[in-house]
Motif scaffolding. Structure first.
Motif, PDB file in Angstrom:
ATOM      1  N   UNK A   1       8.057  91.875 -44.740  1.00  0.00           N
ATOM      2  CA  UNK A   1       8.894  92.744 -45.240  1.00  0.00           C
ATOM      3  C   UNK A   1       8.077  93.946 -45.848  1.00  0.00           C
ATOM      4  N   UNK A   2       6.772  93.425 -46.207  1.00  0.00           N
ATOM      5  CA  UNK A   2       5.885  94.476 -47.042  1.00  0.00           C
ATOM      6  C   UNK A   2       5.431  95.394 -45.951  1.00  0.00           C
ATOM      7  N   UNK A   3       5.145  95.209 -44.777  1.00  0.00           N
ATOM      8  CA  UNK A   3       4.619  95.882 -43.698  1.00  0.00           C
ATOM      9  C   UNK A   3       5.818  96.560 -43.292  1.00  0.00           C
ATOM     10  N   UNK A   4       6.979  96.404 -43.540  1.00  0.00           N
ATOM     11  CA  UNK A   4       8.175  97.140 -43.025  1.00  0.00           C
ATOM     12  C   UNK A   4       8.418  98.316 -43.899  1.00  0.00           C
ATOM     13  N   UNK A   5       8.476  98.084 -45.387  1.00  0.00           N
ATOM     14  CA  UNK A   5       8.828  98.781 -46.293  1.00  0.00           C
ATOM     15  C   UNK A   5       7.640  99.566 -47.186  1.00  0.00           C
ATOM     16  N   UNK A   6       6.402  98.969 -46.961  1.00  0.00           N
ATOM     17  CA  UNK A   6       5.248  99.385 -47.459  1.00  0.00           C
ATOM     18  C   UNK A   6       4.970 100.836 -46.991  1.00  0.00           C
ATOM     19  N   UNK A   7       3.914 101.757 -47.875  1.00  0.00           N
ATOM     20  CA  UNK A   7       3.583 102.841 -47.349  1.00  0.00           C
ATOM     21  C   UNK A   7       2.502 102.815 -46.383  1.00  0.00           C
TER      22      UNK A   7
ATOM     23  N   UNK B   1       4.390  88.088 -38.628  1.00  0.00           N
ATOM     24  CA  UNK B   1       4.044  89.188 -39.693  1.00  0.00           C
ATOM     25  C   UNK B   1       2.982  90.206 -38.857  1.00  0.00           C
ATOM     26  N   UNK B   2       2.035  89.778 -37.924  1.00  0.00           N
ATOM     27  CA  UNK B   2       1.156  90.535 -37.284  1.00  0.00           C
ATOM     28  C   UNK B   2       1.898  91.455 -36.250  1.00  0.00           C
ATOM     29  N   UNK B   3       2.796  90.774 -35.787  1.00  0.00           N
ATOM     30  CA  UNK B   3       3.758  91.469 -34.617  1.00  0.00           C
ATOM     31  C   UNK B   3       4.369  92.685 -35.230  1.00  0.00           C
ATOM     32  N   UNK B   4       5.008  92.448 -36.588  1.00  0.00           N
ATOM     33  CA  UNK B   4       5.711  93.451 -37.332  1.00  0.00           C
ATOM     34  C   UNK B   4       4.864  94.442 -37.777  1.00  0.00           C
ATOM     35  N   UNK B   5       3.551  94.284 -38.138  1.00  0.00           N
ATOM     36  CA  UNK B   5       2.882  95.218 -38.549  1.00  0.00           C
ATOM     37  C   UNK B   5       2.338  96.248 -37.612  1.00  0.00           C
TER      38      UNK B   5
END
Length: 614
Positions: A306-312, A339-343
């Motif tokens: 989620x942080x990777x998706x909505x972070x800067x 998480x790595x795939x989403x990043x």
């Protein structure tokens, strides 16, 4: 002369009327040591004497001293069951009525811990009952450095008894928000939620959402979450108070770096599931540097995703930096890979991803005195992993619908949504780059090493479900004659090995004595069949052509088993070779028909006959 007078003044005592000498906080101890040394005692003997004198002034000193002697005997591995029972009876007699006071002492706490560990169920229950007599005693002990180890032992060894569980839960009631952010108490809470049944700890978990929800909710159906409490809230004020209460716990926990605790990660995941993306962006900068600690669980992985998706973009760069050195292991972890795939999926800076993530996979670690260096290939390790292989599949497969078939519904819930955030009243994607452009840029970086790794390790990939998927997509996206030759070489070699090994063996040979070719392997035959089906609509059907050419008159050997018949049926679908294949199998049609009517599995023969007649 003046210097000597000055020195003599410094040596004078404060009471002598001279100048005040410098303060020495250890002066009395030194003086005592000097006095005792005059009596002829050694330094170690002095320390023992001082310690003994100090301990003798404590509460229950005699009982503790005797109990510690028994503890030394109790923990011996050579003790028989009878020895342990006898020692435990003596220990219980000594600590009865004073368990809590003994547990609070730094050196005596181990006695209570041993009593819980080596005692029987009745003795453990007796200790627990004594501690829980006064309300909140267990919760109070959970905050103390030495006593909290007793709490951990009680939770571990009493988790199978319903009456004991009820006592433990009752003792912790009303203390959860404080313990959740306590440096020592957090360890006890972690053990509590990991060892006790979720239904039993549901009332305790309810306290994380604020006093309103913990006091006025009577019947809990299932395990409560922040989302379930918000849905049952009657006013917006109640909803906001629940979110604010959880946020306050999270802020204190982050300040104390509680990222590794499972209950904290669960609370974090519940929080990011209900708040606006803008709130997630605000905490992303704090979490980014601690991402590696959150990836130990599924819920923690959801938080990082989620942080990777909505972070800067800066936050994503810091997440990459946090994962440096852990890329390969994270991809092979049962949860962290998501998480790595989403990043990778949302980061616009593909050069940064190439340097920090992909280059680590492309590295070939070397091991001394290892002849098979290819087995140490990081690409092969990831390709053979059920989770890691999904990175390659995500980059290799162009068609979105085909790509999603490789991911289960939970994985799609994290990877599929397009992340947007509200800016100036409108929803704006957090990632600006076109997904197809990003995929092509990353694939270009990894494509050649991936083809090389597949060419060198065909046998391992063919006999692995995730490996076979990667091999198929590599061949489908970049048909290569060199790769096709390596695949066919393995097929022919396995057929030769099986024929030679089984030559002369009787029909009565045991199952484990027979060597099967790749065409008869449960995974291998399916891998070959899927590779051949890639040639069905391809202008470069390398595998099918090479397989038919190399086997020639030996092609009927494939249909020696039902699984091999599926491979033959796939060959009949490839336009460039189907006529030659059908002509070869038509001469064996009667045998194939007889096998299709025999006992056992015959679906492969039926499929082959259908293709031959079409």
């Amino acid at each position: 002369m003046a210097a000597k007078e000055k020195e003599s003044v410094k040596r004078k005592s404060p009471s002598s009327g001279g100048d005040k000498q410098p303060y020495d906080k250890n002066f009395k101890k030194k003086q005592k040591s000097i006095d005792e040394n005059k009596e002829g005692l050694s330094s170690s003997a002095l320390k023992r004497q001082v310690r003994k004198d100090r301990q003798s002034t404590r509460k229950h000193a005699d009982s503790v001293a005797e109990a510690k002697t028994l503890w030394n005997k109790l923990r011996l591995k050579t003790n028989t069951k009878k020895d342990t029972e006898d020692l435990m009876d003596k220990v219980m007699t000594l600590i009865h009525g004073k368990v809590k006071e003994i547990a609070l002492q730094h050196d005596a706490s181990r006695v209570v811990q041993a009593a819980i560990q080596f005692g029987n169920d009745k003795q453990r229950k007796e200790i627990l009952t004594e501690i829980c007599k006064s309300e909140g005693s267990l919760a109070e002990m959970a905050k103390i450095q030495y006593a909290h180890f007793c709490c951990l032992k009680l939770i571990k060894y009493c988790a199978r008894d319903d009456a004991s569980i009820k006592m433990i839960v009752k003792s912790f009631k009303g203390e959860m928000p404080k313990l959740a952010v306590h440096g020592v108490g957090a360890r006890v809470l972690e053990s509590l939620f990991l060892n006790l049944p979720p239904k039993q700890t549901a009332p305790l978990k309810q306290e994380f959402y604020g006093p309103h929800f913990s006091l006025f909710v009577k019947d809990l159906s299932g395990v409560p979450t922040l989302k379930s409490n918000i849905e049952t809230a009657t006013t917006e004020t109640q909803k906001k108070s629940a979110i604010d209460f959880v946020q306050a716990i999270l802020n204190k926990g982050m300040a104390k770096s509680f990222y590794g605790y499972t209950y904290f990660q669960q609370l974090f995941a519940e929080y990011v599931d209900v708040v606006d993306p803008s709130e997630i962006r605000m905490i992303s900068s704090t979490i980014a540097d601690h991402s590696i600690h959150l990836l130990s669980t599924r819920v923690g992985t959801r938080v990082v995703a989620a942080c990777a998706s909505y972070g800067t973009p800066k936050d994503r760069k810091r997440i990459c930096k946090s994962l440096k050195g852990y890329t390969t292991s994270s991809l092979q972890h049962r949860d962290a890979y998501l998480a790595l795939l989403r990043l990778i999926q949302v980061t616009d800076d593909t050069v940064s991803i190439q340097k920090s993530v992909l280059n680590e996979i492309l590295t070939k670690p070397t091991k001394e005195n290892d002849a098979e260096s290819t087995m140490n290939n990081a690409i092969l390790d990831v390709a053979l992993s059920d989770t890691g292989s999904k990175l390659f599949l995500m980059l290799l497969v162009k068609d979105v619908e085909t790509r999603l078939k490789y991911f289960d519904p939970y994985e799609r819930s994290i990877l599929e949504p397009i992340a947007t955030i509200k800016e100036n009243g409108s929803e704006v994607p957090t990632s600006k780059k076109d997904p197809e452009t990003r995929r092509n840029e990353l694939l270009k970086h990894i494509k050649d090493p991936l083809i090389e790794a597949c060419t060198e390790n065909v046998r391992e990939l063919l006999n692995s479900l995730p490996g076979a998927r990667v091999l198929k997509e590599v061949y489908a996206s970049a048909p290569s004659e060199k790769l096709a030759e390596a695949i066919v070489d393995v097929c022919v070699a396995s057929l030769d090995d099986a024929t030679n090994a089984n030559a002369g063996k009787k029909k009565e040979a045991k199952e484990d004595e027979i060597l099967y070719s790749v065409f008869e392997s449960p995974i291998g035959h399916r891998s070959i069949k899927n590779l051949i089906l890639c040639d069905e609509e391809s202008t470069k059907p390398f595998v099918s052509k090479l397989l038919v050419d190399r086997l020639g008159k030996r092609l009927p050997e494939i249909v020696g088993s039902n699984r091999g018949a599926f491979v033959a049926a796939a060959l009949c679908k490839v336009p460039s070779v189907k006529d030659a294949v059908k002509k070869t199998f038509n001469s064996k049609k009667k045998d194939i028909e007889a096998k299709s009517k025999s006992k056992g599995s015959t679906a492969g023969y039926a499929a082959l006959l259908k293709e031959m007649s079409s």
